[in-house]
Enzyme design. Structure first.
Site, mmCIF file in Angstrom:
data_model
loop_
_atom_site.group_PDB
_atom_site.id
_atom_site.type_symbol
_atom_site.label_atom_id
_atom_site.label_comp_id
_atom_site.label_asym_id
_atom_site.label_seq_id
_atom_site.Cartn_x
_atom_site.Cartn_y
_atom_site.Cartn_z
ATOM 1 N N ASN A 1 -10.258 -0.678 0.741
ATOM 2 C CA ASN A 1 -8.800 -0.530 0.654
ATOM 3 C C ASN A 1 -8.325 -1.076 -0.694
ATOM 4 O O ASN A 1 -8.395 -2.276 -0.937
ATOM 5 C CB ASN A 1 -8.153 -1.292 1.813
ATOM 6 C CG ASN A 1 -6.633 -1.187 1.820
ATOM 7 O OD1 ASN A 1 -6.017 -0.774 0.834
ATOM 8 N ND2 ASN A 1 -6.029 -1.562 2.927
ATOM 9 N N CYS B 1 0.816 -1.226 0.000
ATOM 10 C CA CYS B 1 0.000 0.000 0.000
ATOM 11 C C CYS B 1 0.840 1.262 0.000
ATOM 12 O O CYS B 1 0.312 2.354 -0.217
ATOM 13 C CB CYS B 1 -0.942 0.003 1.192
ATOM 14 S SG CYS B 1 -1.951 -1.455 1.250
ATOM 15 N N HIS C 1 -3.574 7.108 2.510
ATOM 16 C CA HIS C 1 -3.972 5.771 2.045
ATOM 17 C C HIS C 1 -5.283 5.396 2.728
ATOM 18 O O HIS C 1 -5.445 5.596 3.937
ATOM 19 C CB HIS C 1 -2.865 4.771 2.388
ATOM 20 C CG HIS C 1 -3.275 3.351 2.200
ATOM 21 N ND1 HIS C 1 -3.937 2.925 1.069
ATOM 22 C CD2 HIS C 1 -3.130 2.253 2.993
ATOM 23 C CE1 HIS C 1 -4.186 1.628 1.181
ATOM 24 N NE2 HIS C 1 -3.709 1.195 2.337
HETATM 25 N N1 ACO Z 1 -17.397 -9.013 10.976
HETATM 26 C C1 ACO Z 1 -17.726 -9.238 12.255
HETATM 27 N N2 ACO Z 1 -16.798 -9.442 13.232
HETATM 28 C C2 ACO Z 1 -15.509 -9.389 12.878
HETATM 29 C C3 ACO Z 1 -15.096 -9.156 11.552
HETATM 30 C C4 ACO Z 1 -16.117 -8.967 10.586
HETATM 31 N N3 ACO Z 1 -15.844 -8.723 9.291
HETATM 32 N N4 ACO Z 1 -13.757 -9.168 11.520
HETATM 33 C C5 ACO Z 1 -13.327 -9.399 12.766
HETATM 34 N N5 ACO Z 1 -14.386 -9.544 13.597
HETATM 35 C C6 ACO Z 1 -14.377 -9.791 15.033
HETATM 36 C C7 ACO Z 1 -13.120 -10.465 15.505
HETATM 37 O O1 ACO Z 1 -13.190 -11.857 15.343
HETATM 38 C C8 ACO Z 1 -13.119 -10.054 16.978
HETATM 39 O O2 ACO Z 1 -13.961 -10.916 17.684
HETATM 40 P P1 ACO Z 1 -13.504 -11.481 19.121
HETATM 41 O O3 ACO Z 1 -13.354 -10.249 19.977
HETATM 42 O O4 ACO Z 1 -14.624 -12.364 19.491
HETATM 43 O O5 ACO Z 1 -12.193 -12.178 18.883
HETATM 44 C C9 ACO Z 1 -13.747 -8.674 16.982
HETATM 45 O O6 ACO Z 1 -14.436 -8.551 15.710
HETATM 46 C C10 ACO Z 1 -12.768 -7.545 17.121
HETATM 47 O O7 ACO Z 1 -11.685 -7.807 16.255
HETATM 48 P P2 ACO Z 1 -10.485 -6.789 16.140
HETATM 49 O O8 ACO Z 1 -9.456 -7.377 15.225
HETATM 50 O O9 ACO Z 1 -10.063 -6.296 17.473
HETATM 51 O O10 ACO Z 1 -11.243 -5.602 15.398
HETATM 52 P P3 ACO Z 1 -10.675 -4.189 15.115
HETATM 53 O O11 ACO Z 1 -11.522 -3.185 15.751
HETATM 54 O O12 ACO Z 1 -9.177 -4.118 15.340
HETATM 55 O O13 ACO Z 1 -10.892 -4.077 13.544
HETATM 56 C C11 ACO Z 1 -9.648 -4.291 11.497
HETATM 57 C C12 ACO Z 1 -10.290 -5.035 12.673
HETATM 58 C C13 ACO Z 1 -10.719 -3.538 10.752
HETATM 59 C C14 ACO Z 1 -8.985 -5.316 10.586
HETATM 60 C C15 ACO Z 1 -8.596 -3.316 12.070
HETATM 61 O O14 ACO Z 1 -7.726 -3.971 12.956
HETATM 62 C C16 ACO Z 1 -7.763 -2.672 11.000
HETATM 63 O O15 ACO Z 1 -8.244 -1.885 10.203
HETATM 64 N N6 ACO Z 1 -6.452 -2.959 10.979
HETATM 65 C C17 ACO Z 1 -5.566 -2.371 10.005
HETATM 66 C C18 ACO Z 1 -5.738 -3.076 8.716
HETATM 67 C C19 ACO Z 1 -5.060 -2.390 7.600
HETATM 68 O O16 ACO Z 1 -4.939 -1.192 7.548
HETATM 69 N N7 ACO Z 1 -4.627 -3.201 6.669
HETATM 70 C C20 ACO Z 1 -4.166 -2.746 5.436
HETATM 71 C C21 ACO Z 1 -2.730 -2.461 5.397
HETATM 72 S S1 ACO Z 1 -2.382 -1.911 3.808
HETATM 73 C C22 ACO Z 1 -1.669 -3.152 2.833
HETATM 74 O O17 ACO Z 1 -0.492 -3.194 2.665
HETATM 75 C C23 ACO Z 1 -2.539 -4.183 2.174
#
Ligand code: ACO
Length: 315
Positions: free
Chosen positions: A258, A88, A228
């Site tokens: 994304n 990214c 981004h």
């Molecule tokens: N629907 C419902 N529940 C979900 C989903 C979903 N799609 N995805 C995860 N959950 C659940 C998890 O299982 C977890 O449940 P648990 O507490 O029972 O274990 C709960 O939701 C919370 O999960 P978290 O991972 O803590 O959720 P968070 O608020 O951190 O959001 C997310 C997750 C959106 C992935 C976030 O961490 C994020 O945006 N991280 C950065 C990702 C990013 O920017 N990636 C791209 C990098 S760029 C590149 O190079 C490709």
């Protein structure tokens, strides 16, 4: 398909829509569409280009570079072309490299494209990644101008733990993709979301401040922040720490999700289309991604940019 909900996705990410390329459209095709619009906006012909760079982690093939294929599709075989694979952060790195080559006179006019088909490498059974990523492409044409647009860049990378965001098999570390790998989706993206979230906010703030410092300007001088588009909460947190008012931060994540290295040029294109960018505006492009990698570029918008021929995308 998944145990998820619109409410979860919207509140945790800000995303409402994502786009998926059709089966007969490899990355070079959507890159080509963006390239054609940027070339038209610049008021030039493909033959006026000296170099093509495609930032992508989802190339048509492992090799040759997708940029070579785009060059041929544009009808300009022979023009130097190469890909940049830094996830990214691809557009930020590409902008730095392309600007450096234009400023040192290596090339006069460079087509820089960010193009991704993440839908091809996403595990649609993994709700923690499936809801985040989409396909898209954006492009710019860079050429020398009387006043320097490129003010400064701050780039970084740390490959200590590639597993925070990676595709495990298919590269030289594990070249053979077995039937079991496919069944267990080891040929698809795996991400440690929480770790990437923490890293992203910290690095976006740091990289922006260092780039501004190198440029000899301050946060107050920034007219637009074009980040981004990975997660609305990441963008909001970084913008808040940088004291950037929300009406100065470009966000279109709701409509595309994304799109990795395509997200910044797509957001830039929409900002230009909306007539928001004015001569002399300072823009900070900032991103992060797999590597892990990060970067920010401070840029002074040059009012010489011509309006688009079709009234749509600009370069
Ligand atoms: N629907 C419902 N529940 C979900 C989903 C979903 N799609 N995805 C995860 N959950 C659940 C998890 O299982 C977890 O449940 P648990 O507490 O029972 O274990 C709960 O939701 C919370 O999960 P978290 O991972 O803590 O959720 P968070 O608020 O951190 O959001 C997310 C997750 C959106 C992935 C976030 O961490 C994020 O945006 N991280 C950065 C990702 C990013 O920017 N990636 C791209 C990098 S760029 C590149 O190079 C490709």
């Amino acid at each position: 398909m998944l145990d998820t909900s619109d409410e979860w996705i919207t509140t945790r990410t800000g995303m409402k829509e994502r786009h998926v390329a059709t089966a007969d459209e490899p990355t070079s095709e959507i890159a080509l569409a963006a390239a054609r619009r940027a070339i038209a906006s610049a008021g030039i012909e493909p033959k006026d280009l000296d170099c093509i760079i495609v930032a992508t982690v989802t190339p048509d093939y492992l090799f040759p570079a997708t940029a070579c294929i785009v060059g041929s599709k544009l009808g300009i075989p022979g023009v130097p072309a190469f890909d940049m694979e830094i996830a990214c952060s691809g557009f930020i790195y590409g902008l730095t490299v392309a600007s450096s080559m234009v400023r040192t006179g290596v090339f006069k006019r460079i087509l820089l494209i960010g193009a991704e088909e993440l839908s091809r490498i996403i595990n649609y059974e993994d709700r923690s990644t499936a809801v985040l990523f989409g396909d898209g492409a954006g492009a710019v044409v860079l050429e020398a101008s009387a006043t320097d647009s490129f003010l400064a860049a701050e780039l970084g990378a740390d490959g200590t733990d590639p597993k925070n965001l990676y595709v495990e098999v298919g590269g030289t570390a594990t070249p053979a993709i077995t039937a079991e790998d496919i069944a267990t989706r080891r040929n698809k993206v795996v991400m440690n979301g929480r770790e990437v979230f923490r890293f992203a906010v910290t690095k976006m703030i740091e990289a922006t401040d260092v780039a501004l410092d190198k440029a000899g300007i301050t946060r107050k001088d920034v007219t637009w922040l074009i980040p981004h588009q990975a997660n609305r909460r990441i963008i909001d947190a970084a913008a808040k720490h940088l004291a950037m008012p929300s009406d100065r931060v470009i966000v279109n994540i709701d409509r595309y999700g994304n799109t990795s290295s395509a997200s910044i040029p797509m957001a830039l294109s929409e900002t230009v289309e909306a007539g928001k960018l004015k001569d002399g505006d300072v823009v900070v492009f900032v991103g992060f991604g797999g590597g892990l990698s990060w970067g920010a570029v401070a840029w002074r918008w040059n009012g010489d940019v011509k309006p688009s021929r079709n009234g749509k995308a600009d370069s």
